[in-house]
Enzyme design. Structure first.
Site, short mmCIF file in Angstrom:
data_model
loop_
_atom_site.label_atom_id
_atom_site.label_comp_id
_atom_site.label_asym_id
_atom_site.label_seq_id
_atom_site.Cartn_x
_atom_site.Cartn_y
_atom_site.Cartn_z
CB ILE A 27 71.48 72.56 36.42
CG1 ILE A 27 70.36 71.64 36.91
CG2 ILE A 27 72.70 71.76 36.01
CD1 ILE A 27 70.69 70.84 38.15
CD GLN B 73 78.67 64.89 42.15
OE1 GLN B 73 78.26 65.08 43.28
NE2 GLN B 73 79.67 64.08 41.90
N GLY C 55 85.22 60.38 47.97
CA GLY C 55 85.03 60.41 49.42
C GLY C 55 83.72 59.78 49.85
CG PHE C 56 81.54 58.32 47.60
CD1 PHE C 56 80.84 58.96 46.59
CD2 PHE C 56 82.69 57.62 47.26
CE1 PHE C 56 81.27 58.90 45.28
CE2 PHE C 56 83.13 57.56 45.95
CZ PHE C 56 82.42 58.21 44.95
CB THR D 71 79.95 68.94 36.92
OG1 THR D 71 79.19 70.13 37.08
CG2 THR D 71 81.27 69.27 36.24
N GLY E 114 86.22 65.17 42.70
CA GLY E 114 85.83 64.67 41.40
C GLY E 114 84.51 65.21 40.91
N GLY F 110 71.68 71.12 46.43
CA GLY F 110 72.71 70.10 46.32
C GLY F 110 72.23 68.90 45.53
N GLY G 48 74.62 66.04 45.02
CA GLY G 48 75.53 64.91 45.18
C GLY G 48 74.89 63.66 45.73
CD GLU G 49 74.79 63.44 50.70
OE1 GLU G 49 74.98 62.62 51.60
OE2 GLU G 49 74.68 64.67 50.91
#
Length: 757
Positions: free
Chosen positions: A649, A658, A255-256, A654, A483, A721, A723-724
């Site tokens: 973490i 990421q 998605g991103f 995962t 994912g 977070g 992811g970014e």
């Protein structure tokens, strides 16, 4: 009833068994065997297929639309246009009082108007018996237009930019002291202009929708990052009760940010299904994704830094211009990282925005921060060259103890430790500080660093946790799995909280019938869901403890609730206990359940309260080595290390994936990605993976990632977070390494051969 219970305390006493471990993703077998089904893989009787017709002008009106040839094609069911299709209700105006109102990708009421707002806007939908027929017939639709003047050239229009408005969540400007005067008086200064191009989403799964109506009830298979807001939006647009809509999104192929809003494909699939009375699938072609789904805005940025001879900053100025579409999008938080990274006494930040007749921009991995850190971290590196100072030393001399603007405490910030560990592991001491001095055979070798920064956010989620008599623990929440291992990490958390084996935990997610989860965006889903899981598990343990203390013959009768621990498949205190199976059997229950509900008001109150106290963020240090061919100026990234201060973490496997994924995406930003827009007509001229250049295996070195694993005391389980944060600073680290190898500062992304020759 008497209860048979364990005679001795179980051997396992670790409070945490699963959190922190490198656990395999629980959805791995389904994905690798093909059992997992995505939005375009659900079959229905009489399933029809839809294809879009795109406008070929940037702005104007449709004066006629000839569909005769398309309708004549055998197998065509219908051709939907603004002339023949019932209009949807218009989208609502965005409001912070109703966050779901922000989910609309654009304000266009598709097929409800003859207006064209960008080159590529969908203006018709062909529905046919096969996807091939639909696409062929769509190519036969012939619109005629009255063209109107359009502004599509960012470079030509950026001087029309106006100050971006601040919001409750994001501030677009800031001033502290007198930065222009301090810059003018600084003994050492740099004043640089940077530019970044538009970029497009290219998830492995292009956007797809399968829509089925049964009266006023809708079932929609959709790849989305935002189930609850999408559901509410569709209910509004089609005038049906929200409870009558079910969205199923168990698997999303990437998605991103591109699947965080409701775009034309989703709306038109649902509309086509309603008009034709058939189940309809609309799977966008890769080209249609470029034309209908927003991407990253282009930007120009100015970064000016003033410093004393010892490197201490006296002035920090960061301004930007980005763009939106006239029908949607928002200015990006380009200067957000610059608010918090460096201890300058004089700071000026200003974001500006210009509207163009282009498709609305949207979120794309670390929107704002990813391109903002490119400019800021490149300028810091250039200041280090001017001072003759090591770039790590310059950063550490300006590492703030508190937030430079607001004065709040950092909710844990160990950037110094990240740089120290990274420098040691990367071998930074071996770097020759002279430009162009390091070689490996014919290759010029350069080493660069940059800081990563992304705020840590948390929204609200509703979660139900159910313990079944068979010993299974079921976690239910409308989470999104794109994912990154969402279900796996929540299963790990629940297993530890309830003291059960991981294999006995089942996570149900990806369904609007479940308790609503948060959007998967802003690196907030894991923390938000974790808070809900922790609260639901705590509530469940209280209920179970009450049952255990009341059950006849229970070894826990009379035990203080505070002394009872949930572990090893049951409740234990003082060396005695009973298993969950024994407990539920004694209580005559087939299950016990606990639920917590998210509250928008509670979220907003908590957000505003905490923002006054702390600055929460994941940070990191990127170390990059490049090799540059001195004859062709080909750039190869040869080594990479990222060290992150990202709190606890939850899953080492995962998390590494990421962070590496963010770094790879940053390499694409640095070296290749560029959506090319014809400035004359606003047409995307490279809408395919053959011409939009993404990193491939040959472009990506082995990437080492490490983390400090220090819990954030003000986040659920201490996590932040991740992811970014991985993409932020990457482009700057590459540019800084290229500067070291060649002596040339490239301030215009991507870094291509022509900019170095």
């Amino acid at each position: 009833m008497s209860i048979k219970y364990a005679e001795a305390e179980p051997a396992t006493t670790d409070a945490t068994k699963y959190v922190g471990r490198a656990v395999d993703r629980i959805d791995g077998p389904a994905k690798t065997t093909g059992e997992a089904r995505f939005a375009a893989e659900y079959s229905y009787p009489d399933l029809a297929y839809a294809a879009l017709v795109h406008a070929t002008i940037p702005r104007g009106r449709i004066t006629a639309i000839d569909t005769a040839a398309a309708r004549a094609v055998r197998g065509v069911i219908d051709v939907l246009t603004h002339e023949s299709t019932p209009a949807m209700k218009p989208p609502p105006k965005p409001s912070v009082l109703d966050l779901s109102s922000m989910v609309a990708g654009t304000s266009v009421n598709y097929l409800g108007t003859d207006e064209v707002h960008w080159n590529g806007q969908p203006i018709a939908v062909v529905v046919a018996e096969t996807p091939e027929t639909a696409r062929y017939a769509a190519s036969l639709v012939r619109p005629a237009y009255q063209e109107l003047p359009a502004a599509t050239d960012f470079e030509a229009e950026k001087h029309h930019a106006v100050p971006q408005k601040s919001s409750l969540i994001s501030e677009a400007s800031a001033n502290k002291g007198d930065a222009p005067a301090a810059l003018a008086a600084a003994p050492y200064a740099v004043d640089l202009t940077f530019s970044t191009p538009p970029q497009s989403h290219n998830a492995i799964e292009p956007h797809a929708s399968t829509a089925v109506w049964d009266g006023d009830r809708l079932t929609l298979h959709e790849g989305t990052q935002n189930i609850p807001w999408t559901r509410r939006h569709l209910a509004l647009r089609f005038g049906v009760p929200e409870k009558g809509i079910r969205i199923l999104s168990p698997y999303v192929g990437g998605g991103f940010g591109g699947k965080g809003s409701v775009w034309a494909g989703t709306l038109l699939a649902v509309l086509a299904a309603r008009v034709t009375g058939r189940a309809v699938r609309l799977a966008l072609t890769r080209e249609s994704v470029y034309h209908t789904v927003g991407g990253r805005t282009a930007s120009t940025q100015r970064v000016a830094l003033g410093a004393e001879a010892d490197g201490r900053l006296t002035a920090l100025i960061h301004t930007s211009v980005s763009r939106t579409g006239r029908t949607g999008g928002s200015g990006e938080q380009i200067t957000a990282g610059s608010r918090h990274l460096y201890a300058a006494p004089n700071i000026h930040l200003q974001q500006n925005v210009v509207q163009l007749d282009l498709l609305a921009n949207t979120f794309m991995r670390a929107p704002g921060e990813s391109i903002g850190t490119f400019a800021m971290e490149s300028a810091v590196d250039e200041l280090a060259w001017k001072l003759g100072m090591d770039p790590i030393e310059l950063r550490m001399r300006n590492e703030p103890e508190r937030d430079p603007l607001g004065g709040q405490e950092f909710s844990g910030r160990r950037l110094r430790e990240a740089y120290a560990l990274g420098a040691e592991r990367f071998g930074w001491h071996a770097r020759d500080p002279r430009a162009g001095a390091m070689r490996d055979g014919k290759w010029l070798v350069g080493m660069g660093v940059a800081t990563a920064y992304h705020p840590s956010l948390q929204m609200m989620a509703s979660v139900t946790v159910r313990l079944e008599a068979a010993g299974t623990l079921v976690v239910r929440c409308g989470l999104h799995e794109m994912g990154m291992g969402t279900a796996t990490v929540q299963a790990q958390i629940a297993a530890d909280e309830m003291g059960v084996p991981l294999e006995q935990v089942r996570v149900e997610y990806g369904d609007s019938d479940l308790p609503p989860g948060p959007q998967a965006g802003g690196s907030m889903q894991t923390a938000t869901a974790a808070a809900g899981v922790l609260a639901a598990c705590a509530k469940l343990k209280r209920t179970l403890t009450g049952l255990a203390r009341r059950a006849p013959g229970s070894p826990l009768r009379g035990t203080r609730p505070a002394d009872v621990q949930a572990r090893d498949g049951g409740l234990y205190a003082g060396g005695r206990g009973l298993t969950y199976k024994e407990l539920l059997s004694a209580a005559g229950r087939d299950h016990v359940e606990a639920e917590v509900k998210g509250s928008t008001l509670a979220f907003m109150a908590k957000f505003l309260r905490e923002r006054r106290k702390w600055v929460k963020a994941a940070t990191g240090a990127h170390f990059c080595e490049v090799r540059v061919d001195p004859d062709t100026m080909e750039v190869r990234v040869s080594r990479w290390l990222g060290v992150f201060d990202a709190g606890t973490i939850i899953n080492a496997r995962t998390a590494a994936s990421q962070l590496r994924g963010g770094i790879v995406m940053g390499l694409g930003m640095a070296l290749s990605e560029h959506t090319l827009i014809d400035p004359r007509n606003g047409r995307v001229v490279n809408p395919s993976l053959s011409e939009y250049h993404l990193p491939v295996h040959a472009d990506v070195p082995h990437i080492d990632v490490e983390w400090l694993n220090e819990p954030d005391p003000n986040m659920p389980l201490g996590l932040r977070g991740i992811g970014e944060v991985g993409i932020t600073g990457v482009a700057a680290a590459v540019a800084n390494a290229v500067r070291h190898a060649t002596g040339k500062r490239v301030a215009d992304l991507p870094i291509t051969l022509d900019k170095l020759l």
